[in-house]
Design a protein around this motif. Structure first.
Motif, PDB file in Angstrom:
ATOM      1  N   GLU A 263     -49.789 -17.660 -60.671  1.00  0.00           N
ATOM      2  CA  GLU A 263     -49.720 -16.530 -59.747  1.00  0.00           C
ATOM      3  C   GLU A 263     -49.573 -17.024 -58.317  1.00  0.00           C
ATOM      4  O   GLU A 263     -49.692 -18.226 -58.038  1.00  0.00           O
ATOM      5  CB  GLU A 263     -50.966 -15.650 -59.866  1.00  0.00           C
ATOM      6  N   VAL A 264     -49.318 -16.079 -57.409  1.00  0.00           N
ATOM      7  CA  VAL A 264     -49.292 -16.348 -55.980  1.00  0.00           C
ATOM      8  C   VAL A 264     -50.184 -15.340 -55.279  1.00  0.00           C
ATOM      9  O   VAL A 264     -50.076 -14.129 -55.512  1.00  0.00           O
ATOM     10  CB  VAL A 264     -47.870 -16.226 -55.390  1.00  0.00           C
ATOM     11  N   ASN A 265     -51.068 -15.827 -54.414  1.00  0.00           N
ATOM     12  CA  ASN A 265     -51.843 -14.959 -53.524  1.00  0.00           C
ATOM     13  C   ASN A 265     -51.283 -15.153 -52.120  1.00  0.00           C
ATOM     14  O   ASN A 265     -51.465 -16.220 -51.521  1.00  0.00           O
ATOM     15  CB  ASN A 265     -53.329 -15.322 -53.565  1.00  0.00           C
ATOM     16  N   PRO A 266     -50.578 -14.152 -51.570  1.00  0.00           N
ATOM     17  CA  PRO A 266     -49.948 -14.316 -50.252  1.00  0.00           C
ATOM     18  C   PRO A 266     -50.941 -14.125 -49.102  1.00  0.00           C
ATOM     19  O   PRO A 266     -50.814 -13.226 -48.268  1.00  0.00           O
ATOM     20  CB  PRO A 266     -48.852 -13.239 -50.257  1.00  0.00           C
ATOM     21  N   ARG A 267     -51.914 -15.011 -49.066  1.00  0.00           N
ATOM     22  CA  ARG A 267     -52.988 -14.956 -48.065  1.00  0.00           C
ATOM     23  C   ARG A 267     -53.763 -16.265 -48.136  1.00  0.00           C
ATOM     24  O   ARG A 267     -53.521 -17.093 -49.025  1.00  0.00           O
ATOM     25  CB  ARG A 267     -53.924 -13.776 -48.355  1.00  0.00           C
ATOM     26  N   PHE A 268     -54.716 -16.441 -47.220  1.00  0.00           N
ATOM     27  CA  PHE A 268     -55.617 -17.588 -47.313  1.00  0.00           C
ATOM     28  C   PHE A 268     -56.516 -17.434 -48.534  1.00  0.00           C
ATOM     29  O   PHE A 268     -56.931 -16.324 -48.897  1.00  0.00           O
ATOM     30  CB  PHE A 268     -56.494 -17.682 -46.059  1.00  0.00           C
ATOM     31  N   GLY A 269     -56.840 -18.548 -49.168  1.00  0.00           N
ATOM     32  CA  GLY A 269     -57.762 -18.538 -50.294  1.00  0.00           C
ATOM     33  C   GLY A 269     -59.143 -18.992 -49.866  1.00  0.00           C
ATOM     34  O   GLY A 269     -59.319 -19.603 -48.802  1.00  0.00           O
ATOM     35  N   GLY A 270     -60.116 -18.723 -50.711  1.00  0.00           N
ATOM     36  CA  GLY A 270     -61.483 -19.115 -50.390  1.00  0.00           C
ATOM     37  C   GLY A 270     -61.662 -20.614 -50.271  1.00  0.00           C
ATOM     38  O   GLY A 270     -62.542 -21.092 -49.556  1.00  0.00           O
ATOM     39  N   ALA A 271     -60.820 -21.383 -50.977  1.00  0.00           N
ATOM     40  CA  ALA A 271     -60.935 -22.845 -50.953  1.00  0.00           C
ATOM     41  C   ALA A 271     -59.847 -23.508 -50.112  1.00  0.00           C
ATOM     42  O   ALA A 271     -59.683 -24.731 -50.162  1.00  0.00           O
ATOM     43  CB  ALA A 271     -60.904 -23.389 -52.383  1.00  0.00           C
ATOM     44  N   SER A 272     -59.119 -22.725 -49.323  1.00  0.00           N
ATOM     45  CA  SER A 272     -58.066 -23.299 -48.470  1.00  0.00           C
ATOM     46  C   SER A 272     -58.638 -24.220 -47.395  1.00  0.00           C
ATOM     47  O   SER A 272     -57.910 -25.020 -46.793  1.00  0.00           O
ATOM     48  CB  SER A 272     -57.258 -22.183 -47.799  1.00  0.00           C
ATOM     49  N   ASN A 273     -59.949 -24.130 -47.191  1.00  0.00           N
ATOM     50  CA  ASN A 273     -60.610 -25.006 -46.218  1.00  0.00           C
ATOM     51  C   ASN A 273     -60.395 -26.483 -46.537  1.00  0.00           C
ATOM     52  O   ASN A 273     -60.383 -27.325 -45.641  1.00  0.00           O
ATOM     53  CB  ASN A 273     -62.121 -24.715 -46.193  1.00  0.00           C
ATOM     54  N   LEU A 274     -60.221 -26.785 -47.821  1.00  0.00           N
ATOM     55  CA  LEU A 274     -59.987 -28.178 -48.213  1.00  0.00           C
ATOM     56  C   LEU A 274     -58.700 -28.701 -47.583  1.00  0.00           C
ATOM     57  O   LEU A 274     -58.637 -29.843 -47.112  1.00  0.00           O
ATOM     58  CB  LEU A 274     -59.939 -28.297 -49.740  1.00  0.00           C
ATOM     59  N   SER A 275     -57.674 -27.869 -47.549  1.00  0.00           N
ATOM     60  CA  SER A 275     -56.408 -28.290 -46.941  1.00  0.00           C
ATOM     61  C   SER A 275     -56.547 -28.498 -45.441  1.00  0.00           C
ATOM     62  O   SER A 275     -55.940 -29.409 -44.867  1.00  0.00           O
ATOM     63  CB  SER A 275     -55.320 -27.248 -47.233  1.00  0.00           C
ATOM     64  N   PHE A 276     -57.369 -27.641 -44.799  1.00  0.00           N
ATOM     65  CA  PHE A 276     -57.609 -27.819 -43.355  1.00  0.00           C
ATOM     66  C   PHE A 276     -58.262 -29.185 -43.116  1.00  0.00           C
ATOM     67  O   PHE A 276     -57.851 -29.946 -42.244  1.00  0.00           O
ATOM     68  CB  PHE A 276     -58.531 -26.738 -42.796  1.00  0.00           C
ATOM     69  N   ALA A 277     -59.297 -29.475 -43.921  1.00  0.00           N
ATOM     70  CA  ALA A 277     -60.039 -30.723 -43.753  1.00  0.00           C
ATOM     71  C   ALA A 277     -59.167 -31.939 -44.054  1.00  0.00           C
ATOM     72  O   ALA A 277     -59.396 -33.024 -43.516  1.00  0.00           O
ATOM     73  CB  ALA A 277     -61.276 -30.723 -44.657  1.00  0.00           C
ATOM     74  N   ALA A 278     -58.152 -31.747 -44.905  1.00  0.00           N
ATOM     75  CA  ALA A 278     -57.263 -32.849 -45.277  1.00  0.00           C
ATOM     76  C   ALA A 278     -56.189 -33.112 -44.220  1.00  0.00           C
ATOM     77  O   ALA A 278     -55.402 -34.049 -44.362  1.00  0.00           O
ATOM     78  CB  ALA A 278     -56.608 -32.552 -46.619  1.00  0.00           C
ATOM     79  N   GLY A 279     -56.163 -32.281 -43.169  1.00  0.00           N
ATOM     80  CA  GLY A 279     -55.234 -32.550 -42.070  1.00  0.00           C
ATOM     81  C   GLY A 279     -54.095 -31.568 -41.916  1.00  0.00           C
ATOM     82  O   GLY A 279     -53.211 -31.761 -41.081  1.00  0.00           O
ATOM     83  N   ARG A 280     -54.088 -30.494 -42.707  1.00  0.00           N
ATOM     84  CA  ARG A 280     -53.039 -29.482 -42.607  1.00  0.00           C
ATOM     85  C   ARG A 280     -53.678 -28.149 -42.223  1.00  0.00           C
ATOM     86  O   ARG A 280     -53.955 -27.306 -43.077  1.00  0.00           O
ATOM     87  CB  ARG A 280     -52.286 -29.374 -43.938  1.00  0.00           C
ATOM     88  N   SER A 281     -53.925 -27.979 -40.930  1.00  0.00           N
ATOM     89  CA  SER A 281     -54.564 -26.751 -40.439  1.00  0.00           C
ATOM     90  C   SER A 281     -53.498 -25.687 -40.217  1.00  0.00           C
ATOM     91  O   SER A 281     -52.858 -25.632 -39.168  1.00  0.00           O
ATOM     92  CB  SER A 281     -55.322 -27.012 -39.134  1.00  0.00           C
ATOM     93  N   THR A 282     -53.312 -24.827 -41.190  1.00  0.00           N
ATOM     94  CA  THR A 282     -52.314 -23.765 -41.034  1.00  0.00           C
ATOM     95  C   THR A 282     -52.721 -22.729 -39.982  1.00  0.00           C
ATOM     96  O   THR A 282     -51.827 -22.141 -39.357  1.00  0.00           O
ATOM     97  CB  THR A 282     -51.992 -23.100 -42.383  1.00  0.00           C
ATOM     98  N   PRO A 283     -54.014 -22.478 -39.728  1.00  0.00           N
ATOM     99  CA  PRO A 283     -54.348 -21.651 -38.563  1.00  0.00           C
ATOM    100  C   PRO A 283     -53.797 -22.234 -37.256  1.00  0.00           C
ATOM    101  O   PRO A 283     -53.299 -21.490 -36.400  1.00  0.00           O
ATOM    102  CB  PRO A 283     -55.876 -21.629 -38.582  1.00  0.00           C
ATOM    103  N   LEU A 284     -53.869 -23.553 -37.113  1.00  0.00           N
ATOM    104  CA  LEU A 284     -53.292 -24.200 -35.928  1.00  0.00           C
ATOM    105  C   LEU A 284     -51.778 -24.016 -35.904  1.00  0.00           C
ATOM    106  O   LEU A 284     -51.193 -23.723 -34.848  1.00  0.00           O
ATOM    107  CB  LEU A 284     -53.642 -25.687 -35.922  1.00  0.00           C
TER     108      LEU A 284
END
Length: 319
Positions: A263-284
């Motif tokens: 599936e696709v959820n066209p929004r931030f996910g509850g665990a998307s924080n892992l990607s931020f911490a890994a160096g890909r801050s999509t909010p930025l």
């Protein structure tokens, strides 16, 4: 100095998402604020926002007027949904909001939102576009293989998710779910991919992560991985379905090594924080896009493990 105020809807417990947007604004030396809205005044994330407001229910006739007035008054430049219901509503009213306020709405077109919100429609989309799908049915038939999975046709999470070992058990379990979908049962590795594009759908970045432990459909332990075949599949899917902004794509790698999209959820996910911490801050990235700044996408940290836990906060009942 720019002023990019961000509005997060149904902010609920998305504390780390609020913090990531605040961090992004600070990094850009942006005077903007993060505003959270929710129907519940005891939503924890409200108290981490720069400002917050209690909003009407999404099904209230007052909601759209509330949203428009808030966006105009606070000079909101970006609206970020966090629930599937918000995505559908905002997709429906996207043109109205963007025409009457200065806000960009991080949702796809309504046709795309409808496909993503309905698991069987999404399955048909995958078949029509020659993308690897999990076989799905909306009613019991002779084509079903066992064991099979039964869940709701719409909505995220897995509060009602069952495995039927045979047709007799399927007949019993299916009565527990309103508007069910039946799917082939897949064994293998489950992935969530934080996939990001600009507002025109141009690919910018993604971070695949393995869902090591899942509770009620939400990843509680995950690890970042870098697998080219997953990257290629996600780009193919996103291009065909026309995703924009931050999305969470889910897929399985079966025991035979083949990939199947869930599936696709066209929004931030509850665990998307892992990607931020890994160096890909999509909010930025979103702040940079709105301010027409260059985005430098650096390699993300592979093998970063996230262990999620709850945290208590305390507020004064007399305030």
């Amino acid at each position: 100095m720019t002023e990019t105020t961000v509005l997060i809807t149904s902010v609920s417990t998305k504390v780390l998402l609020v913090k990531e947007f605040k961090k992004a604004l600070a990094e850009e030396k942006d005077k903007g604020r993060v505003i959270g809205i929710d129907i519940d005044p005891l939503s924890a994330a409200l108290y981490f926002c720069d400002e917050y407001a209690i909003c009407p229910r999404l099904d209230s006739p007052d909601y759209l007027n509330f949203l428009e007035k808030l966006c105009i008054e606070k000079k909101v430049r970006l609206i970020v949904p966090t629930r599937d219901e918000d995505v559908l509503y905002l997709s429906k009213h996207k043109k109205y909001i963007e025409n009457r306020t200065m806000a960009k709405v991080m949702v796809p077109d309504i046709e795309v939102a409808k496909i993503c919100s309905d698991k069987f429609n999404f399955f048909r989309f995958l078949q029509e576009h020659d993308l690897p799908a999990i076989m799905s049915w909306t009613e019991i038939c002779d084509d079903i293989t066992y064991p099979c999975a039964i869940k709701s046709r719409s909505g995220a999470g897995a509060r009602k998710f069952y495995i039927a070992k045979d047709k007799e058990e399927l007949n019993k379990l299916i009565e527990n779910i309103e508007d069910p979908i039946i799917q082939e049962y897949i064994e293998g590795i489950e992935y969530s991919i934080d996939y990001f594009t600009d507002f025109e759908g141009n690919y910018i970045s993604q971070v695949p992560r393995v869902r090591m432990k899942v509770v009620s459909g939400e990843s509680k332990i995950g690890i970042t991985v870098n697998e080219q075949e997953i990257t290629d599949l996600c780009i193919s899917l996103a291009t065909k379905i026309k995703l924009i902004g931050h999305n969470v794509i889910q897929c399985f790698k079966t025991t035979s090594g083949s990939l199947k999209i869930i599936e696709v959820n066209p929004r931030f996910g509850g665990a998307s924080n892992l990607s931020f911490a890994a160096g890909r801050s999509t909010p930025l990235y979103l702040i940079k896009i709105l301010n027409k700044s260059n985005i430098k996408v650096k390699p993300f940290k592979e093998g970063l493990i996230m262990l999620r836990y709850s945290e208590d906060i305390f507020i004064d009942a007399h305030d």
